[in-house]
Write an enzyme that holds these catalytic residues in place. Sequence first.
Site, PDB file in Angstrom:
ATOM      1  N   GLU A 126     126.280  44.542  10.609  1.00 26.93           N
ATOM      2  CA  GLU A 126     126.446  43.097  10.852  1.00 26.93           C
ATOM      3  C   GLU A 126     125.922  42.345   9.637  1.00 26.93           C
ATOM      4  O   GLU A 126     125.250  42.934   8.782  1.00 26.93           O
ATOM      5  CB  GLU A 126     125.640  42.693  12.088  1.00 26.93           C
ATOM      6  N   ALA A 129     122.322  43.052   9.659  1.00 25.82           N
ATOM      7  CA  ALA A 129     121.880  44.399  10.047  1.00 25.82           C
ATOM      8  C   ALA A 129     122.691  45.432   9.283  1.00 25.82           C
ATOM      9  O   ALA A 129     123.811  45.773   9.658  1.00 25.82           O
ATOM     10  CB  ALA A 129     122.036  44.611  11.555  1.00 25.82           C
ATOM     11  N   GLY A 130     122.138  45.879   8.143  1.00 32.29           N
ATOM     12  CA  GLY A 130     122.792  46.893   7.309  1.00 32.29           C
ATOM     13  C   GLY A 130     121.943  48.145   7.337  1.00 32.29           C
ATOM     14  O   GLY A 130     122.083  48.979   8.232  1.00 32.29           O
ATOM     15  N   ILE A 156     133.806  46.394   8.196  1.00 31.04           N
ATOM     16  CA  ILE A 156     134.209  47.537   9.016  1.00 31.04           C
ATOM     17  C   ILE A 156     135.448  48.216   8.401  1.00 31.04           C
ATOM     18  O   ILE A 156     136.522  47.611   8.318  1.00 31.04           O
ATOM     19  CB  ILE A 156     134.486  47.096  10.473  1.00 31.04           C
ATOM     20  N   GLN A 278     130.503  69.330 -30.081  1.00 33.02           N
ATOM     21  CA  GLN A 278     129.506  69.685 -29.067  1.00 33.02           C
ATOM     22  C   GLN A 278     129.073  68.476 -28.218  1.00 33.02           C
ATOM     23  O   GLN A 278     128.761  68.623 -27.036  1.00 33.02           O
ATOM     24  CB  GLN A 278     128.289  70.296 -29.759  1.00 33.02           C
ATOM     25  N   GLY A 339     137.247  57.436 -23.578  1.00 29.94           N
ATOM     26  CA  GLY A 339     137.056  56.306 -24.493  1.00 29.94           C
ATOM     27  C   GLY A 339     137.856  55.083 -24.069  1.00 29.94           C
ATOM     28  O   GLY A 339     137.912  54.737 -22.894  1.00 29.94           O
ATOM     29  N   GLU A 363     127.519  54.120   4.669  1.00 29.50           N
ATOM     30  CA  GLU A 363     126.965  55.104   5.618  1.00 29.50           C
ATOM     31  C   GLU A 363     125.487  55.388   5.326  1.00 29.50           C
ATOM     32  O   GLU A 363     125.011  56.517   5.449  1.00 29.50           O
ATOM     33  CB  GLU A 363     127.834  56.368   5.686  1.00 29.50           C
ATOM     34  N   GLY A 364     124.801  54.330   4.917  1.00 28.09           N
ATOM     35  CA  GLY A 364     123.388  54.407   4.590  1.00 28.09           C
ATOM     36  C   GLY A 364     123.205  54.494   3.095  1.00 28.09           C
ATOM     37  O   GLY A 364     123.677  55.445   2.477  1.00 28.09           O
ATOM     38  N   THR A 365     122.551  53.488   2.507  1.00 34.97           N
ATOM     39  CA  THR A 365     122.351  53.493   1.056  1.00 34.97           C
ATOM     40  C   THR A 365     121.585  54.750   0.646  1.00 34.97           C
ATOM     41  O   THR A 365     120.909  55.378   1.469  1.00 34.97           O
ATOM     42  CB  THR A 365     121.513  52.271   0.608  1.00 34.97           C
TER      43      THR A 365
END
Length: 385
Positions: A126, A129-130, A156, A278, A339, A363-365
């Site tokens: 929300e 609410a994360g 969502i 290399q 490049g 899905e969760g930091t």
Amino acid sequence: MPNFFTEEQLEIQNLCRQIAENEIKPVRAKLDEEEIFPKECLDKLAEADMMGVYIPEEYGGFGGGCLELCIAMEEISKICSAVGVSFAANALGSYPIILHGSEEQKKKYLPDIAAGKKLVAFALTEPDAGSDAAGVKTTAVKDAEEYVINGRKQWITNGGDADVYTVIAITDKNRGSRGASAFIVEKGTPGFEFGKKEHKLGIRASSTRELIFENCRIPKENLIAREGMGFMVAMKTLDNSRPGVGAQALGIAQGALDEAVPYARERRQFGHPIISFQAVSHMLADMATQVEAARGLVYRAARAIDNKDKDAQKLASMAKVYASDVAMKVTTDAVQVLGGYGYMREYPVEKMMRDAKITQIYEGTNQIQRNVIAQNLIKEYARKR
Ligand code: COS
């Protein structure tokens, strides 16, 4: 990794690889550019019975688990992770029903989801609410035979395009995380509308919308499990789905490596292919090593989830955090190897780099994942003393 897969798992890998190469690759740039939801790609996956790889056979699925989902996800995301997430969001949205739904709910919803006739979305986040998932404000109030839902859900995945939504709402605001409950809400229910489609840095073909509930009435039978179990349902769902994000990140990283090595073999500067320098070859060596390490962890976590191992939650978070960090690093390095060409839209690596970023966030930091891993370590070592 193929050595560890069964015949059936190799078949899933092969089918998804073919669909990704033949059906998704030709359209991925257009889908990204024009932000088109990849319904036709999902239909192709459905035709090959891939939409139900993670759904039990008795409900019309392939009968696989998290491992099969990850195999499919890696192959799809190697080519286009926006299609990947549109596919995997179905698993995320279905897990509350698979893991905690009643027999009636499973019979009613899972066969159509497995057949790709219905798409699913999971609605937890929300505006306020994360990471703090217990802070949801959307309410569900019981009224005789119904629940009345009010509130907003944000960002969502599959929002608007999905037919079925598993929604976390508060049924008792005095009980904290134990006051949340999980519900099934169908598209078209009066009082359930969608906000605008978001425009994003990456995974642009996937749809991301706000869900708006205004006195939305649903039958009481749409409650998943029992009142008060919503936070647990959400957490278990995320434990199951996080290896899938790891597999998405793994696919993105492998896809970038698959572009970078052939380019470095062909591109000549100072009279030599740049892979002979290399500075470039060591970069590619590190990229390949990181991809293999991520692969090992993703499939280890997926098996742990399927076996319900004690350390499954910890491994799921480890797979998500490690593979997504690898994806960000490897895609950035792939752009560097290519490049100026890498920076241009004509080449796919800039899209891969843009797509990789979200795997460190949703899905969760990755900060939350590290908290979960640390909490598990604390408990594990307390038991050992
Ligand atoms: N499985 C089962 N139960 C779990 C659980 C899990 N994975 N994680 C937590 N719980 C339980 C706890 O055991 C605790 O139960 P009790 O009340 O019986 O003690 C309860 O749930 C609350 O747990 P906790 O105190 O750890 O909750 P917090 O509010 O501190 O939140 C985190 C924990 C941060 C891990 C959680 O909020 C989270 O995962 N946040 C990220 C959410 C997310 O991924 N959002 C992305 C959007 S969804 S695509």
